[in-house]
Every structure is written in structure tokens, then in C-alpha cells.
Design an enzyme around this catalytic site. Structure first.
Site, PDB file in Angstrom:
ATOM      1  CG  HIS A 106      -2.011  -1.056   1.132  1.00  0.00           C
ATOM      2  ND1 HIS A 106      -2.515  -1.531  -0.043  1.00  0.00           N
ATOM      3  CD2 HIS A 106      -2.667  -1.729   2.124  1.00  0.00           C
ATOM      4  CE1 HIS A 106      -3.452  -2.446   0.215  1.00  0.00           C
ATOM      5  NE2 HIS A 106      -3.562  -2.606   1.513  1.00  0.00           N
ATOM      6  CG  HIS A 180      -7.576  -0.314   2.397  1.00  0.00           C
ATOM      7  ND1 HIS A 180      -8.305  -1.035   3.309  1.00  0.00           N
ATOM      8  CD2 HIS A 180      -6.522  -1.093   2.060  1.00  0.00           C
ATOM      9  CE1 HIS A 180      -7.701  -2.200   3.530  1.00  0.00           C
ATOM     10  NE2 HIS A 180      -6.617  -2.264   2.780  1.00  0.00           N
ATOM     11  CD  GLU A 315      -8.000  -3.502  -0.173  1.00  0.00           C
ATOM     12  OE1 GLU A 315      -6.808  -3.347  -0.464  1.00  0.00           O
ATOM     13  OE2 GLU A 315      -8.375  -4.340   0.658  1.00  0.00           O
TER      14      GLU A 315
HETATM   15  C1  GLA Z   1      -5.054  -5.147   2.352  1.00  0.00           C
HETATM   16  C2  GLA Z   1      -4.247  -6.377   2.384  1.00  0.00           C
HETATM   17  C3  GLA Z   1      -4.448  -7.077   3.676  1.00  0.00           C
HETATM   18  C4  GLA Z   1      -4.125  -6.150   4.826  1.00  0.00           C
HETATM   19  C5  GLA Z   1      -4.951  -4.905   4.737  1.00  0.00           C
HETATM   20  C6  GLA Z   1      -4.577  -3.922   5.796  1.00  0.00           C
HETATM   21  O1  GLA Z   1      -6.376  -5.423   2.169  1.00  0.00           O
HETATM   22  O2  GLA Z   1      -4.508  -7.244   1.302  1.00  0.00           O
HETATM   23  O3  GLA Z   1      -3.633  -8.215   3.730  1.00  0.00           O
HETATM   24  O4  GLA Z   1      -2.772  -5.815   4.792  1.00  0.00           O
HETATM   25  O5  GLA Z   1      -4.798  -4.322   3.477  1.00  0.00           O
HETATM   26  O6  GLA Z   1      -4.565  -4.491   7.061  1.00  0.00           O
END
Ligand code: GLA
Length: 350
Positions: A106, A180, A315
Site C-alpha cells: 500500500h 481502502h 479495493e
Molecule cells: C489489504 C491487504 C491485507 C491487509 C490490509 C490492511 O487489504 O490485502 O492483507 O494488509 O490491506 O490491514
């Protein structure tokens, strides 16, 4: 319809950030801060017109400035994981911040979710919104090129929250922007989402290894617990003896969307309130994550404690680790090109 600006507090470095309240003609209300472009709340009616805030998050800026699992955040420069925090582009190897064990997640240590965005109100005939701008400098978190980003949020009178992403670069760079938000259609903090019924417009997904990195395969969902082509409760098969559910600690997978252009991603229904969320996107994939890592250590809005699986995320994105998978759709943006993508979250009740 209205869009109003109010102070949201001060960051530890002294900068002040704001909270914008978008309200449409149906009294649906969305709050967004220019810190990280974070969606702080989404208030929508149930089948009896009773409002609830269906987005997880915090009451104040401190919660968002601390480490948190990207509640509501704009994620960039690249959403999702890049294996071993490395990729090669035009013969040069780039090393990114490794912030998820050995992987990059991210956008790194200080991703777009921690940036202060310049904000302008949007007021149109059928929408109110917010235009956010941020320039990510050459080398930020290890990425090449200066990336100028614009994100436009709009709340329409059809109870849609539209997100449009634009970007331009001066050197080739990977770009994969997403939002997100964690949703709970009963209301934030009101229990697990295991009873929410989900349809996903995806016949295939990208299986992952134990470090959440795609193996490169596009695997059929048919006959597996990943099949949401028939609406199914999130919890119906989550404890099945299945390699992928073990690797993901539940659902935390990228699904290969079957739509073309701005088309349906998912339809999620919560039977007790009648609330429905439909998502649409131009992107080829969606990370369907069900809050497996939430563990009751975070207290969110109104003192609500977020236990495991109290929220789910859709997402919209290009596939994870794309820079290391030449067979996946490319996420490289070149100088002179315009990055543009759109995602819509539409709320209703029945
Ligand atoms: C995304 C990732 C997850 C986790 C979240 C944040 O969705 O795929 O594995 O890291 O972000 O906690």
C-alpha cells in the site's frame, strides 16, 4: 445538497487538516478529510429510512496519523503488495520501502494515505464533492518519477459515492491507486460482516502464497470457497479446509473481474437492515478483504471496538505485484500518458 468544510485538527508536525461534509438531497452524508484523502464516515438509510454510519474509522485525526489498517484511505503510489519490495523497469531495479515483512504494501511507510492533499469543493447540478491533489516526488518510497495525482470524490443524488483517479508522470513508474474503505452495512462497530451476502462478478482469482504474493496463476473459482458468482454469506465457507483461505487467513484475495469498462464488481446485502452496496469499476481486479487482521485492539468512532471481521473491503485495483508479473495487465504509466480510472460505491436498501 451541500459541501461544508470544518477543521479536523492538527498533525504532529503542526499542519492543520480539514473535514469536508458532503450531503445529498436524500440526507446521505459522507465525510472526507484531506489527510490521506480518507473517507471518515458514510451515513446511509436502511429500509425504514434509519441512518447508520457504515464505514469504519476514527473520530479524530490522531487515529489516522497513527498506524492503522488503512481505514477509508486513498492508497498509492501502488496499492497492494510488491514482492520483496523490488521491481525492474526498463532494465533498472528499484527498491521500495519494505513495510509488510519483506514485501512492500500500500505505497510504503508513508504512502498517499499519510499525505496532506490540497482540497477544493465540487458543486454540480447532481453532485457535491471534493477535488484532491497531491504531487508525489521522484524517489518517494523508492518509486521513480514525479507523479501528479488528482482524486475527485462525488456524492450524487442516486446515493452513489464516485471516485475518479487521475495521474501524470515525468518518468515511467508503476501506479495502482485505490480506496481502502471498510464497510459494515449494519453500521460501524455493530458486529461481524460474516452474515453479509456477497456476489462477486469474477470467475477467476489470483491465488497467493503464504506471504500473500500472487503465484501468477489465474485460477477458476468454480467448486472452491472463492466462488461468489452465486450470492453467498461471507462466513458460509470461511473456515473450510482450503489452502487459499489458510494463506489469506480468510478472504484477502484479488478477484479477476469479468466486466468491461465501468461495470459491476460486487453486490453486498445485509438482510436485517436491508442495506445493499454495489460497487462498479473500470479496474480489472478487486481485493476482497474481510478484516481478518482486525483483532479488537483498535477503538474506532463512538468508542466502538473493531473485532476480527467487523468490516469488509472492496479495493478496486490492478492485480497485486503486477510489476513482477509481465503476464498481468501492466500498471506502468509513461510520460505523456494520462492515468484515469473510476470506482463507484452505490448504496440502497430493500
Ligand atoms: C489489504 C491487504 C491485507 C491487509 C490490509 C490492511 O487489504 O490485502 O492483507 O494488509 O490491506 O490491514
Amino acid at each position: 445538497m451541500s459541501v461544508e468544510k470544518a477543521p479536523f485538527g492538527k498533525l504532529t508536525d503542526g499542519r492543520e487538516v480539514d473535514l469536508y461534509t458532503l450531503t445529498n438531497e436524500n440526507a446521505m452524508c459522507v465525510r472526507i478529510t484531506n489527510f490521506g484523502g480518507i473517507i471518515v464516515s458514510i451515513e446511509v438509510p436502511d429500509r425504514d429510512g434509519k441512518m447508520a454510519d457504515v464505514a469504519l474509522g476514527f473520530d479524530s485525526i490522531e487515529g489516522y496519523e497513527n498506524t492503522h489498517p488503512y481505514f477509508g484511505a486513498l492508497v498509492g503510489r501502488c496499492g497492494n503488495r510488491i514482492a520483496k519490495a523490488k521491481f525492474t523497469l526498463d532494465g533498472k531495479t528499484y527498491t521500495l520501502a519494505a513495510n509488510n515483512d519483506v514485501n512492500h504494501l500500500h505505497g510504503g511507510l508513508k504512502g498517499f494515505d499519510k499525505a496532506v492533499w490540497a482540497a477544493e469543493k465540487i458543486e454540480e447540478a447532481n453532485a457535491v464533492g471534493l477535488k484532491l491533489q497531491y504531487t508525489s516526488v521522484d524517489g518517494e518510497e523508492g518509486y521513480p518519477g514525479t507523479l501528479k495525482c488528482t482524486v475527485e470524490y462525488r456524492l450524487t443524488n442516486e446515493n452513489e459515492l464516485k471516485i475518479e483517479y487521475f495521474a501524470e508522470t515525468d518518468k515511467p513508474t508503476p501506479v495502482n491507486l485505490t480506496n481502502h474503505s471498510y464497510f459494515n452495512l449494519k453500521g460501524q462497530g455493530e458486529g461481524t460482516i460474516l452474515d453479509h451476502v456477497v456476489y462477486l462478478n469474477a470467475k477467476r482469482f489470483t491465488p497467493i502464497d503464504e506471504t500473500f504474493i500472487p503465484t501468477g496463476e489465474l485460477r477458476a473459482v468454480a467448486g472452491t470457497p472463492m466462488d461468489f458468482t452465486t450470492p453467498t454469506a461471507i462466513g458460509a465457507r470461511i473456515h473450510a479446509d482450503d489452502e487459499q483461505l489458510k494463506n489469506g487467513k480468510g478472504y484477502d484475495h484479488n478477484f479477476v473481474l469479468d466486466g468491461d469498462g465501468l461495470s459491476l464488481v460486487a453486490r453486498v446485502e445485509e438482510k436485517t437492515t436491508g442495506r445493499v452496496l454495489e460497487a462498479y469499476t473500470m479496474e480489472p481486479g478487486v481485493q476482497f478483504y474481510v478484516g481478518n487482521f482486525l483483532d479488537g485492539t483498535l477503538t474506532g468512532k463512538d468508542g466502538k471496538v473493531y473485532e476480527q471481521r467487523y468490516g469488509f473491503c472492496l479495493e478496486t485495483q490492478h492485480f497485486p505485484d503486477s510489476p513482477n508479473h509481465p503476464d498481468f495487465p501492466s500498471i506502468v504509466l509513461k510520460p505523456g500518458e494520462q492515468y484515469h480510472t473510476e470506482t463507484v460505491y452505490k448504496f440502497s436498501a430493500e
